[in-house]
Write a protein that holds these residues in place. Structure first.
Motif, short mmCIF file in Angstrom:
data_model
loop_
_atom_site.label_atom_id
_atom_site.label_comp_id
_atom_site.label_asym_id
_atom_site.label_seq_id
_atom_site.Cartn_x
_atom_site.Cartn_y
_atom_site.Cartn_z
N MET A 121 9.36 -7.74 -4.49
CA MET A 121 8.35 -8.76 -4.78
C MET A 121 9.06 -10.10 -4.72
O MET A 121 9.85 -10.32 -3.82
CB MET A 121 7.67 -8.44 -6.11
CG MET A 121 6.96 -7.10 -5.90
SD MET A 121 6.02 -6.22 -7.11
CE MET A 121 5.84 -7.16 -8.46
N ASN B 98 9.44 1.35 -7.83
CA ASN B 98 9.83 0.08 -8.47
C ASN B 98 9.99 0.31 -9.97
O ASN B 98 9.04 0.74 -10.64
CB ASN B 98 8.74 -0.99 -8.26
CG ASN B 98 8.81 -1.62 -6.89
OD1 ASN B 98 9.89 -1.74 -6.30
ND2 ASN B 98 7.67 -2.04 -6.36
N GLY C 289 0.15 -1.70 -8.52
CA GLY C 289 1.05 -0.85 -9.30
C GLY C 289 1.76 -1.56 -10.44
O GLY C 289 2.09 -0.92 -11.45
N PHE C 290 1.99 -2.86 -10.32
CA PHE C 290 2.77 -3.53 -11.38
C PHE C 290 2.07 -3.53 -12.72
O PHE C 290 2.71 -3.71 -13.76
CB PHE C 290 3.23 -4.94 -10.94
CG PHE C 290 2.17 -5.99 -10.77
CD1 PHE C 290 1.65 -6.68 -11.86
CD2 PHE C 290 1.73 -6.34 -9.50
CE1 PHE C 290 0.70 -7.68 -11.69
CE2 PHE C 290 0.78 -7.35 -9.32
CZ PHE C 290 0.26 -8.02 -10.43
N CYS D 198 0.83 -0.34 -4.39
CA CYS D 198 1.72 -1.44 -4.84
C CYS D 198 1.27 -2.74 -4.20
O CYS D 198 0.79 -2.75 -3.06
CB CYS D 198 3.16 -1.12 -4.46
SG CYS D 198 4.32 -2.44 -4.86
N VAL D 199 1.48 -3.84 -4.89
CA VAL D 199 1.14 -5.16 -4.37
C VAL D 199 1.95 -5.47 -3.11
O VAL D 199 1.56 -6.31 -2.31
CB VAL D 199 1.36 -6.24 -5.49
CG1 VAL D 199 2.83 -6.47 -5.75
CG2 VAL D 199 0.63 -7.55 -5.16
MO LIG Z 1 4.49 -2.67 -7.25
#
Ligand SMILES: [Mo]
Ligand SMILES: Nc1nc2c(c(=O)[nH]1)N[C@H]1C(S)=C(S)[C@@H](COP(=O)(O)O)O[C@H]1N2
Length: 306
Positions: free
Chosen positions: A1, A67, A220-221, A124-125
């Motif tokens: 990220m 992550n 996902g974060f 996920c982003v």
């Molecule tokens: Mo993520």
């Protein structure tokens, strides 16, 4: 990220399952793979109608590409280093606007909870995705246990800080502890679970053992790992990636193909394990859970509330 120091390369495209010492992070997983139904798994979780019927990623794919910045920035770091973490004893401190604040040990949290298998898409982003067969129970069941007071509007979560065992916390890195938050209605939604298992086995350390959040319609974060604290509060809590770079990562973080990240498109995603070619697929609004959750955001501008 934001913290990523290199461009995407072959290492990102090819999960390095062969690098991994499976014994370091899986106990009994080989047994699951080979034994068949009679011996499979140890949790005996019930199937759920809320599971996707998409084929789950393999345990190696799930554990080999992850992550978990407490163990480092690389996707392989959780599998390499998370075995150093001690997860027994474990407790979650609950405070704020609750009837029964205090420190709940893991056994108390799990007691009386019907464990279910929830096979969810994870997006996920960073624009990759997986399908993960988690085992857990609805967060709402734990919130009922602690008793939510009327003034509560949000739940804030924090991850363990233990640099001796979490090597990624020794350098500068993120502003520890890793923090996340949900609006109370999001927290109470039946899709929102606390996961304590994966593939019908106790959750591996690299996946956030012993207890993590899973919110399948959000990037996902939001699905914070190794939770040690929950606070019921009247105001919107901090979340780590928003604190890191608010122009790129918001509080809501609902998966949305129509709202791009400032530095990349969110219109498509790369399914881990799908092979090198032809593996991009369209991203789905709310990660495919729109029917269940779109109503939570009625009237909200999703581009503004990213
Ligand atoms: Mo993520
Ligand atoms: N404590 C903590 N939780 C975390 C993270 C992290 O670095 N630390 N990473 C998040 C991100 S960006 C993603 S995509 C998911 C990954 O979960 P997975 O390992 O099950 O794929 O965990 C989330 N939860």
């Amino acid at each position: 990220m934001t913290m990523q120091r290199r461009k995407l390369g072959w290492a990102d495209v090819t999960p390095k399952a062969l690098y991994l010492n499976r014994r370091a992070f899986i106990s009994g997983a080989a047994g699951v793979a080979m034994a068949g139904p009679a011996l499979a798994g140890s949790l005996g979780a019930a199937k759920s109608a809320l599971s996707t019927d998409a084929k789950p990623n393999t345990l190696d794919e799930i554990m080999g590409y992850s992550n978990y910045y407490e163990f480092g920035y690389d996707k392989e770091d959780p599998a390499r280093y998370a075995s150093a973490l001690t997860i027994d004893p474990w407790s979650v401190e609950v405070d704020g606007l609750v009837e029964r604040p205090g420190r709940y040990d893991l056994a108390e949290i799990l007691r009386g909870k019907a464990l279910e298998e929830r096979i969810y898409r994870l997006r996920c982003v960073e624009a990759w995705s997986m399908v993960v067969p988690w085992v857990g129970f609805e967060l709402s069941a734990f919130l009922a246990q602690v008793g939510v007071q009327p003034g509560a509007k949000y739940v804030a979560f924090k991850t363990l800080v233990r640099p001796e065992e979490m090597r990624g916390q020794r350098g500068r890195g993120l502003d520890w502890p890793y923090r996340e938050g949900l609006r109370l209605d999001e927290a109470m939604h039946p899709l929102t679970i606390l996961a304590s298992g994966l593939y019908d086995e106790p959750l591996p350390k690299g996946n956030g053992a012993p207890l993590r959040l899973v919110v399948p319609w959000k990037y996902g974060f939001k699905s914070i790992k190794a939770i040690v604290k929950m606070t019921l509060t009247g105001s919107q809590p901090d979340n780590t990636w928003r604190m890191q770079q608010a122009s790129e990562y918001g509080f809501y973080a609902n998966v949305n193909p129509g709202v791009d990240h400032p530095r990349w498109s969110q219109a498509t995603e790369r399914r881990i394990g799908a092979g090198l070619f032809g593996n991009r697929q369209p991203t789905q609004l709310f990660n495919g859970y729109a029917e269940e959750v779109a109503g939570l955001y009625a009237g909200m501008d999703l581009a503004k509330n990213y």
